[in-house]
Enzyme design. Structure first.
Site, PDB file in Angstrom:
ATOM      1  CE1 TYR A  47      -4.298  -1.022  -0.337  1.00 27.32           C
ATOM      2  CE2 TYR A  47      -3.621  -2.742   1.207  1.00 27.32           C
ATOM      3  CZ  TYR A  47      -4.538  -2.238   0.289  1.00 27.32           C
ATOM      4  OH  TYR A  47      -5.665  -2.950  -0.004  1.00 27.32           O
TER       5      TYR A  47
ATOM      6  CD  GLU B 112      -6.186 -30.608   4.635  1.00 23.82           C
ATOM      7  OE1 GLU B 112      -6.467 -30.127   3.518  1.00 23.82           O
ATOM      8  OE2 GLU B 112      -6.283 -31.819   4.891  1.00 23.82           O
TER       9      GLU B 112
ATOM     10  CG  ASP C 159      -9.481 -33.397   4.276  1.00 30.29           C
ATOM     11  OD1 ASP C 159     -10.041 -33.711   5.339  1.00 30.29           O
ATOM     12  OD2 ASP C 159      -9.779 -32.377   3.618  1.00 30.29           O
TER      13      ASP C 159
END
Length: 394
Positions: free
Chosen positions: A141, A222, A275
């Site tokens: 910025y 996760e 997973d």
């Protein structure tokens, strides 16, 4: 009850009998207070050294101009697997003689990037001089028109860190944390603020911590949804003292730094709950062995002692998870699975290789939420306690 790839050790046995082996796994010699990782992370780089490193770059630019030559910045190829070497004690780290690329000031295509490099070097120099810290977002910025997008700033700051061989924090560049942590952890922030991560409270991953307490194990989760579910089920209280942490998917640098620091500080087992799919396995590999793009900071970001707790592909059949709760592999999944099998660390993980082969053979994957087929709290009430008690990790 037995589990694939692991003898019948309980968590407590692992902690008692293998505390030293965790240190050995990271290259810390027995009888030594500090190994290479601890030293590399604890040694501060002085502001004087940082300023001098930047001045050396600028002096080279000025020298080239004095010779009527176009200044050139030479950078290591951070995204090239050919520049990466793998060691089981560190993970993926950049070789000392890696290939390089040039950013020229006299080429229309690269000249704008050359200018942005000097601009960010100037910003860093002023921040170090005045002892001010800023995030990469803050830097973006300062001149959105010329930077164009955040990725440009992210890539350049990483390239500068790699070029100077100085961690970003020593360059006074901070990363915005997206991860969360909870459990038996209290710490003191740099400004002296005391933070207590109670078992029912979610705390954002800090950028720097001191004075941490210990736990008997650390669980990396996760996804945030699973993390929050464990909190709702009072998992931390039931398994206390423990720490759970999530990077909400692919972990940011702050989350990886904290996992590394927790391991350096606590020397307790660290487990990964992901997973049962190629994407989850790759995320676990980032925590354990690092990533190609950040391989130049491997010693500060990797924890090779991390163990894969679940969800294992072998769990699909062992737990009799119905096919209706499984998901067929997509072409992208298969491509990711092939990529994982080609990674150098798989050769060191024969039990992991077997799990990948199981997934490739059954052509199915599963999210952790598949365990809710048995009951809504099966993960926290049955799956994790049994795994931790009977040694169901690899």
């Amino acid at each position: 009850m037995t589990f694939p790839g692991e003898t019948n050790w309980s968590l407590f046995t692992l902690l008692d009998k293998h505390r030293l082996s965790l240190r050995e796994a990271a290259g810390v010699p027995l009888g030594s207070r500090h190994g290479p990782f601890v030293a590399s992370q604890s040694c501060e780089i002085s502001s004087t050294d940082v300023l001098r490193a930047i001045e050396n770059v600028i002096e080279d630019v000025i020298t080239s101009l004095s010779r009527n030559e176009a200044p050139v910045l030479i950078l290591n190829n951070r995204s090239n697997w050919g520049n990466i070497q793998f060691t089981d004690s560190v993970g993926l780290q950049m070789t000392s003689n890696c290939t390089t690329r040039k950013i020229r000031s006299d080429c229309p295509k690269s000249a704008p990037k050359f200018a942005l490099f000097l601009k960010i070097l100037s910003i860093i120099y002023k921040m170090v001089q005045t002892n001010i810290y800023a995030t990469k977002r803050d830097i973006f910025y300062t001149d959105t028109a010329h930077f164009g997008n955040q990725r440009v700033v992210d890539d350049i700051t990483n390239d500068i860190s790699c070029m100077l061989k100085i961690p970003r924090r020593s360059l006074h560049i901070l990363s915005t944390s997206k991860g969360c942590i909870a459990g038996n952890l209290s710490y003191v922030e740099e400004d002296g603020t005391k933070v207590n991560c109670t078992c029912s409270t979610t705390v954002a991953v800090p950028s720097n911590v001191e004075g941490m307490r210990k736990a008997k194990f650390i669980l990396i989760v996760e996804k945030d949804a699973t993390f929050q579910r464990l909190l709702d089920d009072n998992f931390c209280s039931k398994m206390s003292p423990c720490i759970i942490i999530t990077g909400k998917g692919v972990p940011d640098v702050n989350t990886r730094l904290l996992v590394r620091k927790l391991w350096d500080t606590c020397h307790v087992p660290i487990f990964a709950l992901m997973d049962g799919d190629p994407h989850g396995i790759e995320i676990m590999c980032i925590y354990k062995y690092g990533s190609v793009s950040m391989s130049f900071e491997a010693h500060r970001l990797t924890v090779p002692a991390i163990r894969w707790l679940g969800l294992l592909p072998s769990d699909f059949d062992r737990l009799s998870i119905p096919k209706t709760a499984l998901i067929p592999l997509t072409k992208q999944d298969q491509s990711k699975l092939d990529s994982l099998n080609a990674r150098p660390y798989i050769a060191y993980q024969s039990t992991w290789k077997k799990e990948l082969d199981i997934m490739a053979t059954c052509k199915m994957k599963a999210e952790i939420q598949a365990l809710t087929y048995f009951s809504s709290d099966y993960l926290s009430r049955v799956y994790l306690p049994n795994k931790l008690q009977f040694g169901g990790w690899i």
